[in-house]
Design a protein around this motif. Structure first.
Motif, short mmCIF file in Angstrom:
data_model
loop_
_atom_site.label_atom_id
_atom_site.label_comp_id
_atom_site.label_asym_id
_atom_site.label_seq_id
_atom_site.Cartn_x
_atom_site.Cartn_y
_atom_site.Cartn_z
N ILE A 55 -66.12 -10.74 22.48
CA ILE A 55 -65.41 -10.67 21.23
C ILE A 55 -65.17 -12.06 20.88
O ILE A 55 -64.73 -12.78 21.63
N TYR A 142 -64.03 -3.46 25.73
CA TYR A 142 -64.43 -5.18 26.04
C TYR A 142 -64.33 -5.59 27.62
O TYR A 142 -64.36 -4.76 28.27
N ASP A 146 -62.99 -11.53 28.13
CA ASP A 146 -62.59 -11.72 26.79
C ASP A 146 -60.81 -11.94 26.66
O ASP A 146 -60.31 -12.43 25.74
N ASN A 165 -65.80 -1.46 31.60
CA ASN A 165 -65.58 -2.00 30.59
C ASN A 165 -63.86 -1.74 30.25
O ASN A 165 -63.38 -0.96 30.70
N VAL A 320 -57.71 -8.38 20.49
CA VAL A 320 -57.99 -8.95 21.75
C VAL A 320 -57.20 -10.08 21.94
O VAL A 320 -56.38 -10.48 23.21
#
Length: 393
Positions: A55, A142, A146, A165, A320
């Motif tokens: 990301i 993600y 990240d 993930n 994020v």
């Protein structure tokens, strides 16, 4: 453990009652879940490659995200923290008051299925709600890399999909403990087994929902742990044992708004309730309510709220970055001292005193009873049906 010392009213603001993201018995709780997230304007991952791309959070300045938390006290106090994030990242945060997780996830799923803008880019979901969201394929995913600040989190606060993930990150936790009215109960019991004691006939208040986690409480108290919950026959045996408390129950409640007046005014003597709300009620100016919270010897129930990202958000980078920021120990500590909730970061990352930590975390999350979320995911309708037939009728 009896927590008579509570956080001062200066540390905890006056709160409106909130509704947590639990599953109401018999309610429709179809919920949703996972899709590999992509940075805005980038192509989707090729078929057969389940790992999302990294990301990009370098170009988030000037963006706006909507963040949903449970309404009332939670949302009010989270809203006060967001300007710090905005000041550092130049990302505006629009605070959204969300209902219980089962209702919220359905709303998210409907918006995403219709191709519209989700009601929130980031939402706080209960453990059961998060699993429904995963199943419904409505969340962005993600990589742990990240969110580097997540290294501060205690074990169990990173939730992943089947490919490994990230789909949920622990925002905070709360306890369900034994709560009593001190005018009616001079010395509180310290074991869940007290709920079965005939001396409390028509005196108890218990949650009338799967999010009471009374199934887990009964298994831990009378069946030496959760192994019996691996089969439906075992769950049924536990529910038959739970049936035995019915003569003692005066109030089956669905949420705090229904239960707190009964506790405060002594309409009920004893039962299960939220530790953080009890701390607040007992610490209010003017003497507070005559309440105490006790951590049972078998362990209090520890439930959590997880940050999740709607898969159709147009600001994945900002989302994020926000979740990573919320993993900072200083932010977790501020939430704990304001809300009375349990930080999701490790104890050694916090500067709060042992007395402050004990007030919110009791003997610690390590010895708490964790909900067995998977049974509510796997046997949702079956549990609801048997709960209604065996416990409520």
């Amino acid at each position: 453990m009896d927590i008579d010392r509570v956080i001062s009213s200066q540390q905890i603001s006056r709160r409106n009652l909130l509704k947590r993201g639990g599953i109401l018995a018999g309610a429709a709780i179809g919920m949703p879940a996972i899709l590999a997230a992509c940075a805005p304007n980038q192509p989707a991952e090729p078929a057969g490659n389940p790992e999302p791309t990294a990301i990009d959070t370098s170009n988030i300045a000037g963006s706006t995200i909507k963040v949903g938390t449970y309404g009332g006290f939670f949302e009010e106090n989270f809203r006060k923290i967001y300007p710090k994030f905005t000041e550092e990242f130049d990302v505006e945060v629009e605070s959204v008051s969300q209902p219980t997780s089962e209702v919220w996830v359905v709303q998210l799923q409907q918006a995403i299925a219709a191709g519209g803008t989700p009601p929130a880019d980031v939402s706080m979901l209960s453990g059961v709600g998060l699993q429904r969201a995963i199943n419904g394929d409505i969340l962005a995913s993600y990589q742990t890399s990240d969110i580097p600040t997540s290294e501060n989190l205690a074990e169990g606060y990173i939730k992943t999909d089947e490919e490994g993930n990230v789909v949920g990150v622990g925002g905070l936790s709360w306890y369900i403990t034994i709560v009593s009215n001190t005018d009616r109960v001079k010395e509180s019991p310290d074991t869940w087994s007290a709920f079965w004691d005939p001396q409390w006939k028509n005196e108890l208040a218990l949650l009338n929902a799967a999010n009471s986690f009374l199934i887990e409480i009964t298994a831990a108290t009378y069946f030496d742990g959760y192994d019996i919950l691996d089969t439906q026959d075992g769950v049924l045996e536990v529910m038959h044992k739970l049936q035995e408390v019915k003569p003692n129950v005066k109030l089956w409640f669905r949420d705090e708004a229904q239960a707190q007046p009964a506790y405060n005014e002594g309409e009920v003597s004893l039962g299960q309730f939220y530790h953080d709300i009890t701390l607040f009620a007992a610490s209010e100016a003017g003497g507070g309510a005559p309440l105490r919270s006790v951590f049972p010897t078998e362990g209090a129930i520890l439930d959590s709220g997880f940050w999740s990202i709607s898969k159709t958000t147009e600001s994945i980078g900002a989302c994020v970055a926000f979740i990573d920021w919320m993993c900072r120990p200083e932010i977790q500590q501020e939430l704990a001292l304001t809300l009375g909730t349990i930080p999701s970061t490790k104890r050694d990352t916090l500067t709060m005193t042992d007395e402050e930590y004990e007030a919110v975390a009791g003997p610690g999350p390590e010895i708490a009873l964790r909900p067995k979320y998977e049974i509510y995911d796997k046997w949702e309708d079956w549990i609801d049906q048997n709960w209604t037939e065996l416990i409520l009728t």
